[in-house]
Design an enzyme around this catalytic site. Structure first.
Site, short mmCIF file in Angstrom:
data_model
loop_
_atom_site.label_atom_id
_atom_site.label_comp_id
_atom_site.label_asym_id
_atom_site.label_seq_id
_atom_site.Cartn_x
_atom_site.Cartn_y
_atom_site.Cartn_z
N ASP A 41 0.82 -1.22 0.00
CA ASP A 41 0.00 0.00 0.00
C ASP A 41 0.85 1.27 0.00
O ASP A 41 0.68 2.16 0.84
CB ASP A 41 -0.94 0.02 1.21
CG ASP A 41 -1.59 -1.32 1.48
OD1 ASP A 41 -1.87 -2.04 0.51
OD2 ASP A 41 -1.80 -1.66 2.65
N GLU A 224 -11.79 -1.97 -3.35
CA GLU A 224 -11.20 -1.22 -2.24
C GLU A 224 -10.19 -0.20 -2.75
O GLU A 224 -9.99 -0.03 -3.96
CB GLU A 224 -10.52 -2.17 -1.25
CG GLU A 224 -9.39 -2.99 -1.82
CD GLU A 224 -8.85 -4.00 -0.81
OE1 GLU A 224 -9.51 -4.26 0.20
OE2 GLU A 224 -7.76 -4.55 -1.06
#
Length: 350
Positions: A41, A224
């Site tokens: 991420d 997401e």
């Protein structure tokens, strides 16, 4: 990011011979081989001539670099964890997920997620520092607490994966979300640490959720990690679809839509609203890199970049940092070259 909070792998100790090499050559290594940086991420910021990289990990892991290819550990946003973490999520495992970093009016705001696998017992918090340079006397993160929280049965969304975008009028907005009933956009107040009042919410992307699926379970939507990037007179919404963190079985991939308004609707190339299941595929995995995603996007020194992680099949599915050039087609849609998954490499250095 919706995932098992498995510990990130730690660097292998340098061989003694590496001590005699130039800094750029002293990458973390296995048997003398340079070791690519493994992060989940990734998001970035630049201060002066230094790039800073933030990723999921204990306390949020921070690296710095002057060339985007050689990264030195630069500390953590928290020495341990936020004091409120286990009150929000009793199953919290110690890893802060899916950060975002922005600079505003001379201060840096680091957003982060507290959650537990498969639950929307989640919250997004923010911590602030006057600089990213750990050698500066002005360096130091001060936690501002919770920005937004999701509670099972009360909320049909998940408060993780934050990303901040400013509208044309300077209004700050936060996109976020994972699985459940889609990805959200909510207005922040001028402090950037709280929701604006009266509250203003928008659904910007969602998948198809089976009727009567229990509201306290994530469901099969597999959507997401929103990230909105302003360019070419549009707001581009990047989303991740599929499943991360499963090695060769990862199905993570990126899709995109765009809007001329920060609040949407975000439409794909075929004119389908991302809030109704739309999304133009941008890049998917291949045999060498079976899954990739959770991207961010930036303009540095006049060039546009996409930052993401990709799972390398040849390294047992370990996640690797990828920084890819963003080009724009004749209709001003983003294009990335899958060959850069192989050609771009970034290394940890001592």
């Amino acid at each position: 990011m919706f995932r098992l909070p498995a510990a990130l792998r730690r660097p292998v100790a340098l061989a003694a011979a590496c001590l005699a090499l130039p800094l750029a050559a002293c990458a973390d290594s296995d048997a003398g081989t340079k070791r690519q940086i493994d992060v989940h991420d990734p998001v970035m910021a630049k201060e002066d001539d230094t790039y800073y990289l933030f990723s999921t990990g204990p306390g949020i892991t921070i690296y710095r670099s002057d060339d985007l290819h050689h990264w030195q550990f630069s500390g953590r946003g928290f020495e341990s964890e936020p004091t409120w973490a286990k009150n929000v999520s009793p199953g919290f495992g110690g890893h802060l997920w899916a950060p975002d970093i922005i600079e505003h009016d001379g201060r840096f705001y680091l957003y982060y997620s507290v959650s537990a696998f498969g639950k929307n017992t989640s919250a997004i918090g923010v911590t602030v520092s006057d600089t990213l340079n750990p050698d500066s006397p002005d360096y130091g993160w001060e936690d501002q607490g919770i920005v937004v929280q999701s509670v099972p049965h009360r909320d049909h969304w998940n408060a993780i994966d934050p990303a901040i975008i400013f509208g044309e009028d300077g209004t700050p907005w936060m996109s976020f979300g994972s699985f459940w009933e889609g990805l959200k956009l909510v207005k922040l107040d001028d402090s950037l640490t709280r929701l604006a009042e009266p509250q203003e919410w928008h659904t910007i992307a969602r998948g198809e959720r089976p009727q009567f699926h229990p509201v306290n379970e994530p469901g099969p939507e597999e959507i997401e990690a929103p990230f909105i990037f302003r360019k070419n007179g549009y707001y581009y919404l990047f989303i991740s679809r599929g499943l991360c963190c499963k090695g060769d079985d990862s199905t993570y991939r990126l899709a995109v839509g765009r809007s001329q308004s920060v609040t949407g609707p975000y439409m794909d190339k075929d004119g389908v609203d991302l809030a109704n299941g739309g999304g133009t595929p941008l890049i998917s995995g291949n045999k060498a890199w079976p899954g990739l995603g959770h991207n961010s996007a930036y303009t540095f020194d006049g060039k546009d970049y996409m930052v993401l992680h990709a799972y390398e099949s040849a390294d047992k599915g370990l996640q690797k940092l990828k920084i890819m050039d963003i080009e724009w087609d004749d209709d001003l849609w983003p294009v990335v070259d899958p060959a850069q998954l192989d050609s771009f490499k970034a290394y940890k250095v001592k």
